[in-house]
Design a protein around this motif. Structure first.
Motif, PDB file in Angstrom:
ATOM      1  N   LEU A  57     -20.894  38.413  -9.198  1.00 15.46           N
ATOM      2  CA  LEU A  57     -22.349  38.364  -9.030  1.00 15.46           C
ATOM      3  C   LEU A  57     -23.038  39.615  -9.556  1.00 15.46           C
ATOM      4  O   LEU A  57     -24.206  39.566  -9.937  1.00 15.46           O
ATOM      5  N   SER A  58     -22.310  40.711  -9.628  1.00 17.57           N
ATOM      6  CA  SER A  58     -22.878  41.948 -10.171  1.00 17.57           C
ATOM      7  C   SER A  58     -23.137  41.860 -11.666  1.00 17.57           C
ATOM      8  O   SER A  58     -23.866  42.691 -12.215  1.00 17.57           O
ATOM      9  N   TRP A  59     -22.552  40.846 -12.323  1.00 15.40           N
ATOM     10  CA  TRP A  59     -22.724  40.664 -13.773  1.00 15.40           C
ATOM     11  C   TRP A  59     -23.207  39.257 -14.086  1.00 15.40           C
ATOM     12  O   TRP A  59     -23.022  38.746 -15.168  1.00 15.40           O
ATOM     13  N   ARG A  60     -23.887  38.631 -13.137  1.00 12.94           N
ATOM     14  CA  ARG A  60     -24.287  37.219 -13.256  1.00 12.94           C
ATOM     15  C   ARG A  60     -25.310  36.948 -14.350  1.00 12.94           C
ATOM     16  O   ARG A  60     -25.461  35.807 -14.787  1.00 12.94           O
ATOM     17  N   CYS A  61     -26.029  37.956 -14.811  1.00 14.54           N
ATOM     18  CA  CYS A  61     -27.073  37.707 -15.799  1.00 14.54           C
ATOM     19  C   CYS A  61     -26.524  37.177 -17.114  1.00 14.54           C
ATOM     20  O   CYS A  61     -27.256  36.564 -17.868  1.00 14.54           O
ATOM     21  N   GLY A  62     -25.273  37.368 -17.398  1.00  9.28           N
ATOM     22  CA  GLY A  62     -24.664  36.817 -18.598  1.00  9.28           C
ATOM     23  C   GLY A  62     -23.945  35.503 -18.338  1.00  9.28           C
ATOM     24  O   GLY A  62     -23.237  34.995 -19.196  1.00  9.28           O
ATOM     25  N   LEU A  63     -24.148  34.941 -17.144  1.00  5.88           N
ATOM     26  CA  LEU A  63     -23.471  33.708 -16.749  1.00  5.88           C
ATOM     27  C   LEU A  63     -24.484  32.599 -16.490  1.00  5.88           C
ATOM     28  O   LEU A  63     -25.621  32.861 -16.111  1.00  5.88           O
ATOM     29  N   THR A  64     -24.037  31.363 -16.656  1.00  5.11           N
ATOM     30  CA  THR A  64     -24.878  30.222 -16.282  1.00  5.11           C
ATOM     31  C   THR A  64     -24.356  29.542 -15.028  1.00  5.11           C
ATOM     32  O   THR A  64     -25.115  28.869 -14.347  1.00  5.11           O
ATOM     33  N   ALA A  65     -23.065  29.729 -14.709  1.00  6.43           N
ATOM     34  CA  ALA A  65     -22.507  29.097 -13.511  1.00  6.43           C
ATOM     35  C   ALA A  65     -21.207  29.778 -13.105  1.00  6.43           C
ATOM     36  O   ALA A  65     -20.502  30.355 -13.940  1.00  6.43           O
ATOM     37  N   VAL A  66     -20.927  29.680 -11.813  1.00  2.94           N
ATOM     38  CA  VAL A  66     -19.646  30.099 -11.255  1.00  2.94           C
ATOM     39  C   VAL A  66     -19.180  28.960 -10.367  1.00  2.94           C
ATOM     40  O   VAL A  66     -19.900  28.523  -9.468  1.00  2.94           O
ATOM     41  N   GLY A  67     -17.971  28.477 -10.635  1.00  5.26           N
ATOM     42  CA  GLY A  67     -17.398  27.421  -9.821  1.00  5.26           C
ATOM     43  C   GLY A  67     -16.174  27.936  -9.097  1.00  5.26           C
ATOM     44  O   GLY A  67     -15.501  28.857  -9.567  1.00  5.26           O
ATOM     45  N   TYR A  68     -15.885  27.337  -7.935  1.00  7.05           N
ATOM     46  CA  TYR A  68     -14.700  27.739  -7.181  1.00  7.05           C
ATOM     47  C   TYR A  68     -14.067  26.517  -6.536  1.00  7.05           C
ATOM     48  O   TYR A  68     -14.699  25.470  -6.365  1.00  7.05           O
ATOM     49  N   GLY A  69     -12.810  26.668  -6.179  1.00  6.81           N
ATOM     50  CA  GLY A  69     -12.069  25.641  -5.458  1.00  6.81           C
ATOM     51  C   GLY A  69     -11.016  26.308  -4.598  1.00  6.81           C
ATOM     52  O   GLY A  69     -10.379  27.274  -5.031  1.00  6.81           O
ATOM     53  N   PRO A 104     -13.169  28.638   7.693  1.00  5.21           N
ATOM     54  CA  PRO A 104     -12.416  28.777   8.941  1.00  5.21           C
ATOM     55  C   PRO A 104     -11.275  29.796   8.776  1.00  5.21           C
ATOM     56  O   PRO A 104     -10.742  29.971   7.672  1.00  5.21           O
ATOM     57  N   PRO A 105     -10.902  30.446   9.864  1.00  9.33           N
ATOM     58  CA  PRO A 105      -9.877  31.499   9.779  1.00  9.33           C
ATOM     59  C   PRO A 105      -8.548  30.970   9.248  1.00  9.33           C
ATOM     60  O   PRO A 105      -8.059  29.928   9.680  1.00  9.33           O
ATOM     61  N   GLY A 106      -7.992  31.688   8.275  1.00 12.39           N
ATOM     62  CA  GLY A 106      -6.696  31.346   7.707  1.00 12.39           C
ATOM     63  C   GLY A 106      -6.687  30.115   6.823  1.00 12.39           C
ATOM     64  O   GLY A 106      -5.630  29.701   6.355  1.00 12.39           O
ATOM     65  N   SER A 107      -7.837  29.525   6.580  1.00  5.36           N
ATOM     66  CA  SER A 107      -7.881  28.263   5.829  1.00  5.36           C
ATOM     67  C   SER A 107      -7.757  28.443   4.319  1.00  5.36           C
ATOM     68  O   SER A 107      -7.333  27.525   3.624  1.00  5.36           O
ATOM     69  N   VAL A 108      -8.108  29.600   3.797  1.00  4.05           N
ATOM     70  CA  VAL A 108      -8.059  29.812   2.347  1.00  4.05           C
ATOM     71  C   VAL A 108      -6.709  30.442   1.993  1.00  4.05           C
ATOM     72  O   VAL A 108      -6.471  31.614   2.247  1.00  4.05           O
ATOM     73  N   GLN A 109      -5.837  29.630   1.411  1.00  6.48           N
ATOM     74  CA  GLN A 109      -4.520  30.113   0.993  1.00  6.48           C
ATOM     75  C   GLN A 109      -4.487  30.449  -0.494  1.00  6.48           C
ATOM     76  O   GLN A 109      -3.676  31.258  -0.927  1.00  6.48           O
ATOM     77  N   SER A 110      -5.369  29.825  -1.247  1.00  5.47           N
ATOM     78  CA  SER A 110      -5.498  30.135  -2.671  1.00  5.47           C
ATOM     79  C   SER A 110      -6.916  29.811  -3.111  1.00  5.47           C
ATOM     80  O   SER A 110      -7.634  29.083  -2.430  1.00  5.47           O
ATOM     81  N   LEU A 111      -7.274  30.365  -4.251  1.00  4.85           N
ATOM     82  CA  LEU A 111      -8.640  30.229  -4.746  1.00  4.85           C
ATOM     83  C   LEU A 111      -8.604  30.188  -6.266  1.00  4.85           C
ATOM     84  O   LEU A 111      -7.897  30.969  -6.894  1.00  4.85           O
ATOM     85  N   ARG A 112      -9.355  29.253  -6.838  1.00  5.59           N
ATOM     86  CA  ARG A 112      -9.546  29.189  -8.292  1.00  5.59           C
ATOM     87  C   ARG A 112     -11.011  29.428  -8.579  1.00  5.59           C
ATOM     88  O   ARG A 112     -11.880  28.912  -7.870  1.00  5.59           O
ATOM     89  N   VAL A 113     -11.268  30.209  -9.608  1.00  8.73           N
ATOM     90  CA  VAL A 113     -12.633  30.551  -9.989  1.00  8.73           C
ATOM     91  C   VAL A 113     -12.803  30.285 -11.482  1.00  8.73           C
ATOM     92  O   VAL A 113     -11.941  30.629 -12.284  1.00  8.73           O
ATOM     93  N   ARG A 114     -13.930  29.674 -11.829  1.00 12.75           N
ATOM     94  CA  ARG A 114     -14.281  29.456 -13.239  1.00 12.75           C
ATOM     95  C   ARG A 114     -15.685  30.001 -13.449  1.00 12.75           C
ATOM     96  O   ARG A 114     -16.615  29.640 -12.732  1.00 12.75           O
ATOM     97  N   ILE A 115     -15.821  30.865 -14.449  1.00 18.51           N
ATOM     98  CA  ILE A 115     -17.144  31.354 -14.798  1.00 18.51           C
ATOM     99  C   ILE A 115     -17.546  30.735 -16.131  1.00 18.51           C
ATOM    100  O   ILE A 115     -16.717  30.525 -17.009  1.00 18.51           O
ATOM    101  N   VAL A 116     -18.817  30.425 -16.248  1.00 15.20           N
ATOM    102  CA  VAL A 116     -19.365  29.873 -17.478  1.00 15.20           C
ATOM    103  C   VAL A 116     -20.370  30.891 -18.008  1.00 15.20           C
ATOM    104  O   VAL A 116     -21.363  31.202 -17.345  1.00 15.20           O
ATOM    105  N   TYR A 117     -20.062  31.417 -19.188  1.00  7.37           N
ATOM    106  CA  TYR A 117     -20.952  32.390 -19.811  1.00  7.37           C
ATOM    107  C   TYR A 117     -22.162  31.688 -20.413  1.00  7.37           C
ATOM    108  O   TYR A 117     -22.134  30.484 -20.681  1.00  7.37           O
ATOM    109  N   ASP A 118     -23.210  32.453 -20.663  1.00  6.59           N
ATOM    110  CA  ASP A 118     -24.432  31.851 -21.205  1.00  6.59           C
ATOM    111  C   ASP A 118     -24.291  31.366 -22.643  1.00  6.59           C
ATOM    112  O   ASP A 118     -25.168  30.692 -23.156  1.00  6.59           O
ATOM    113  N   ASP A 119     -23.154  31.649 -23.278  1.00  5.29           N
ATOM    114  CA  ASP A 119     -22.894  31.105 -24.618  1.00  5.29           C
ATOM    115  C   ASP A 119     -22.051  29.830 -24.552  1.00  5.29           C
ATOM    116  O   ASP A 119     -21.637  29.297 -25.568  1.00  5.29           O
ATOM    117  N   GLY A 120     -21.774  29.345 -23.333  1.00  5.85           N
ATOM    118  CA  GLY A 120     -21.038  28.107 -23.130  1.00  5.85           C
ATOM    119  C   GLY A 120     -19.535  28.266 -22.976  1.00  5.85           C
ATOM    120  O   GLY A 120     -18.851  27.312 -22.614  1.00  5.85           O
TER     121      GLY A 120
END
Length: 135
Positions: A57-69, A104-120
């Motif tokens: 989020l500190s560099w979000r100005c060059g991004l169009t979206a952030v997705g997570y799972g 919820p506590p202990g519920s996140v065992q793994s995390l995937r993140v995808r960032i989409v830059y403003d150039d696609g």
């Protein structure tokens, strides 16, 4: 009239400063690429898992979206982001407190993140709980 290199650099400073607002993919991609291991952090606090996205989020100005799972899910859930503060001295400043998600506590065992830059273009990372768990 003799012009020194120092005078040329001083004359160019306003243009250099304006060019380094870090509001485009070209400007933020090197930073986010270098800090990929720190895109997220997980903290156990007050009976919850708090997932911090501060680095992204500190560099979000060059991004169009952030997705997570979570836990093997595709990173398709969109992270809310405050708008870029274009026209200010600090366009990437975070003025709100929406830098983390609660789970919820202990519920996140793994995390995937995808960032989409403003150039696609996109970039993705996966993290195991132990990799991003704060002490």
């Amino acid at each position: 009239m003799r012009v020194t290199i120092g005078a040329l650099v001083l004359a160019a400073l306003p243009q250099l400063a304006a060019a380094q607002q870090f509001t485009t993919a070209a400007e933020v991609r090197p930073i986010l690429g270098a800090t990929k291991a720190s895109w997220v952090a997980l903290r156990e606090y007050d009976g919850q898992d708090l997932i911090y996205f501060t680095q992204i989020l500190s560099w979000r100005c060059g991004l169009t979206a952030v997705g997570y799972g979570f836990n093997g899910a595709e990173p398709t859930t969109l992270l809310p982001m405050e708008p870029c503060h274009e026209g200010t001295a600090s366009p990437n400043a975070i003025t709100g407190d929406a830098i983390y998600l609660r789970q919820p506590p202990g519920s996140v065992q793994s995390l995937r993140v995808r960032i989409v830059y403003d150039d696609g273009t996109t970039e993705e990372a996966s993290y195991a709980r132990a990799q991003v768990l704060m002490p």
